[in-house]
Design an enzyme around this catalytic site. Structure first.
Site, PDB file in Angstrom:
ATOM      1  N   ASP A  19       0.881  -1.327  -0.066  1.00  0.00           N
ATOM      2  CA  ASP A  19       0.060  -0.066  -0.123  1.00  0.00           C
ATOM      3  C   ASP A  19       0.888   1.280  -0.034  1.00  0.00           C
ATOM      4  O   ASP A  19       0.379   2.318   0.079  1.00  0.00           O
ATOM      5  CB  ASP A  19      -0.951  -0.086   1.023  1.00  0.00           C
ATOM      6  CG  ASP A  19      -0.323  -0.055   2.595  1.00  0.00           C
ATOM      7  OD1 ASP A  19       1.142  -0.061   2.552  1.00  0.00           O
ATOM      8  OD2 ASP A  19      -0.910   0.022   3.352  1.00  0.00           O
ATOM      9  N   GLU A  75       3.105   2.155   2.369  1.00  0.00           N
ATOM     10  CA  GLU A  75       3.762   2.585   3.628  1.00  0.00           C
ATOM     11  C   GLU A  75       5.085   1.962   3.570  1.00  0.00           C
ATOM     12  O   GLU A  75       5.677   1.059   3.180  1.00  0.00           O
ATOM     13  CB  GLU A  75       2.726   1.906   4.772  1.00  0.00           C
ATOM     14  CG  GLU A  75       1.518   2.619   4.683  1.00  0.00           C
ATOM     15  CD  GLU A  75       0.874   2.108   6.145  1.00  0.00           C
ATOM     16  OE1 GLU A  75       1.246   1.284   6.937  1.00  0.00           O
ATOM     17  OE2 GLU A  75      -0.306   2.567   6.447  1.00  0.00           O
ATOM     18  N   GLN A 117       8.620  28.101   4.530  1.00  0.00           N
ATOM     19  CA  GLN A 117       7.226  28.612   5.515  1.00  0.00           C
ATOM     20  C   GLN A 117       7.303  28.871   6.860  1.00  0.00           C
ATOM     21  O   GLN A 117       6.959  28.054   7.650  1.00  0.00           O
ATOM     22  CB  GLN A 117       5.892  27.526   4.929  1.00  0.00           C
ATOM     23  CG  GLN A 117       4.589  28.098   5.606  1.00  0.00           C
ATOM     24  CD  GLN A 117       4.044  29.064   4.639  1.00  0.00           C
ATOM     25  OE1 GLN A 117       4.334  29.263   3.605  1.00  0.00           O
ATOM     26  NE2 GLN A 117       2.953  29.762   5.334  1.00  0.00           N
ATOM     27  N   ASP A 128      19.440  38.363  -3.842  1.00  0.00           N
ATOM     28  CA  ASP A 128      18.495  39.194  -3.109  1.00  0.00           C
ATOM     29  C   ASP A 128      19.096  39.894  -1.870  1.00  0.00           C
ATOM     30  O   ASP A 128      20.234  39.361  -1.255  1.00  0.00           O
ATOM     31  CB  ASP A 128      17.399  38.579  -2.984  1.00  0.00           C
ATOM     32  CG  ASP A 128      17.262  37.212  -2.361  1.00  0.00           C
ATOM     33  OD1 ASP A 128      18.256  37.247  -1.149  1.00  0.00           O
ATOM     34  OD2 ASP A 128      16.871  36.202  -2.525  1.00  0.00           O
ATOM     35  N   LYS A 138      15.802  41.843  -5.862  1.00  0.00           N
ATOM     36  CA  LYS A 138      14.881  40.835  -6.481  1.00  0.00           C
ATOM     37  C   LYS A 138      13.244  41.212  -6.133  1.00  0.00           C
ATOM     38  O   LYS A 138      13.067  41.374  -4.976  1.00  0.00           O
ATOM     39  CB  LYS A 138      15.203  39.443  -5.875  1.00  0.00           C
ATOM     40  CG  LYS A 138      14.358  38.347  -6.293  1.00  0.00           C
ATOM     41  CD  LYS A 138      14.987  37.013  -5.997  1.00  0.00           C
ATOM     42  CE  LYS A 138      14.503  36.188  -4.961  1.00  0.00           C
ATOM     43  NZ  LYS A 138      15.083  34.915  -4.816  1.00  0.00           N
ATOM     44  N   ARG A 166       9.707  38.862  -6.408  1.00  0.00           N
ATOM     45  CA  ARG A 166       9.315  37.495  -7.000  1.00  0.00           C
ATOM     46  C   ARG A 166       7.944  37.490  -7.563  1.00  0.00           C
ATOM     47  O   ARG A 166       7.214  38.339  -6.828  1.00  0.00           O
ATOM     48  CB  ARG A 166       9.314  36.627  -5.758  1.00  0.00           C
ATOM     49  CG  ARG A 166       8.885  35.051  -6.290  1.00  0.00           C
ATOM     50  CD  ARG A 166       9.225  34.125  -4.959  1.00  0.00           C
ATOM     51  NE  ARG A 166      10.582  33.678  -4.936  1.00  0.00           N
ATOM     52  CZ  ARG A 166      10.987  32.940  -6.203  1.00  0.00           C
ATOM     53  NH1 ARG A 166      10.331  32.539  -7.023  1.00  0.00           N
ATOM     54  NH2 ARG A 166      12.396  32.579  -5.777  1.00  0.00           N
ATOM     55  N   SER A 210      16.160  26.168  -6.315  1.00  0.00           N
ATOM     56  CA  SER A 210      14.772  25.260  -6.385  1.00  0.00           C
ATOM     57  C   SER A 210      14.663  25.227  -7.931  1.00  0.00           C
ATOM     58  O   SER A 210      15.029  23.892  -8.587  1.00  0.00           O
ATOM     59  CB  SER A 210      13.936  25.990  -5.535  1.00  0.00           C
ATOM     60  OG  SER A 210      12.801  25.245  -5.590  1.00  0.00           O
ATOM     61  N   THR A 219      15.795  32.313 -10.114  1.00  0.00           N
ATOM     62  CA  THR A 219      16.543  33.222  -9.556  1.00  0.00           C
ATOM     63  C   THR A 219      18.057  33.148 -10.133  1.00  0.00           C
ATOM     64  O   THR A 219      18.612  34.345 -10.727  1.00  0.00           O
ATOM     65  CB  THR A 219      16.587  32.986  -7.980  1.00  0.00           C
ATOM     66  OG1 THR A 219      15.515  32.969  -7.559  1.00  0.00           O
ATOM     67  CG2 THR A 219      17.604  33.933  -7.383  1.00  0.00           C
TER      68      THR A 219
END
Ligand code: R5P
Length: 292
Positions: free
Chosen positions: A35, A37, A93, A162, A185, A187, A218, A222
């Site tokens: 499944d 896991e 975040q 930045d 910079k 965004r 990422s 940039t």
């Protein structure tokens, strides 16, 4: 002292074990149930041992593996558990930007630190996140590792893409004894940025070997925009350097098309790994945790 490397950080964990005087090193047995896991098992004699667990959390699966590994190591009777998360996912975040959002970095941190005695990260996006930890938590710097590499490469000017990277580029400039500047910079969205030379004046770029330094690459947006902007100033070469090389989708190829060189540390496995943070993590473990 025993070092265990999760599947996201096996090579770096082995390098750390060598830096810790060839401490015994192991990897877990890992498989998936039908499944999806995760099943894992740690081997070795961990009872009463101090254990260094190394696992970056680039994906949600890496997070689950980290939490299961911590539990398995505790079940095996380890003494102290030093959890090293070289790339700490969700770190960007670090506050609610809009109502209704979580502080994802803090939420993850709470779970990661639960079974740990000490948590070690590398170039965590915001140092504020470590302040929310209740256990001792330390952020190793990826700058010395990159500086060791750049001393062997041509560098005339260091550039932060930045203003958020000013401390980083200034520290690198001090180590290499080179000038620096920070671009401006804006965004536009998660994949697009606009960059401009500093409004208070930029140094002469013509004929210079320029290194653009960032904490994370990422999507590569940039670095690509920074390289295009700097090329307009007739620089001689552009190298992109980062601590954490995520290189999502075709970022690697897009950067290679505009930059002459691309360097990353080994916090994440990637094709641009040229500098290792293992000596710096080992030094921090010895200094702050009494690891031998
Ligand atoms: C932003 O605050 C970070 O320092 C990096 O500049 C950013 O995460 C790089 O993202 P991308 O490669 O997608 O432009």
């Amino acid at each position: 002292m025993y070092v265990i490397g999760g599947t996201a950080s096996t090579a770096l964990a082995e390098r750390i074990s060598r830096e810790l005087g060839n401490a015994p090193f192991g990897i877990p047995f890992v498989k998936r149930f039908p499944d999806g896991e995760l099943y894992l098992r740690v081997g070795g004699r961990l009872t009463g041992e101090d254990v260094v667990l190394v696992q970056s959390t680039r994906t949600d699966q890496d997070v689950i593996e980290l939490l299961l590994l911590e539990d398995a190591i505790r079940e095996a009777g380890a003494n102290r558990l030093f959890v090293v998360v070289p790339y700490f996912g969700y770190a960007r975040q670090d506050r609610p930007f809009f109502p209704g959002e979580p502080v994802s970095a803090r939420a993850l941190g709470r779970h990661v630190e639960l079974l740990a005695d000490t948590v070690v990260t590398v170039d965590m996006h915001s140092p504020l996140t470590l302040k929310s930890f209740t256990k001792p938590a330390f952020d190793a710097s990826g700058i010395p590792a990159m500086a060791r590499l750049l001393t062997e490469r041509p560098v005339d000017l260091l550039v932060s893409p930045d203003k958020g990277g000013v401390d980083r580029v200034r520290r690198m400039a001090q180590l290499l004894d080179k000038p620096w500047m920070a671009l401006e910079k804006r965004r536009i969205d998660s994949e697009h940025v606009e960059l401009a030379l500093p409004s208070n004046g930029a140094p002469d770029l013509e004929g210079k070997h320029v290194v653009v330094l960032d904490d994370v690459i990422s999507t590569g947006g940039t670095i690509v925009e920074a390289s295009k902007l700097l090329k307009k100033g007739s620089v001689r070469s552009i190298a992109a350097a980062c601590t954490h090389g995520l290189f999502l989708k075709d970022a690697f190829e897009r950067i290679k098309a505009v930059a002459d060189a691309l360097y990353s540390t080994d916090t994440l496995d990637n094709p641009a790994e040229k500098a290792s943070v293992a000596p710096d993590i080992a030094q921090l473990l010895r200094r702050e945790c009494g690891a031998t």
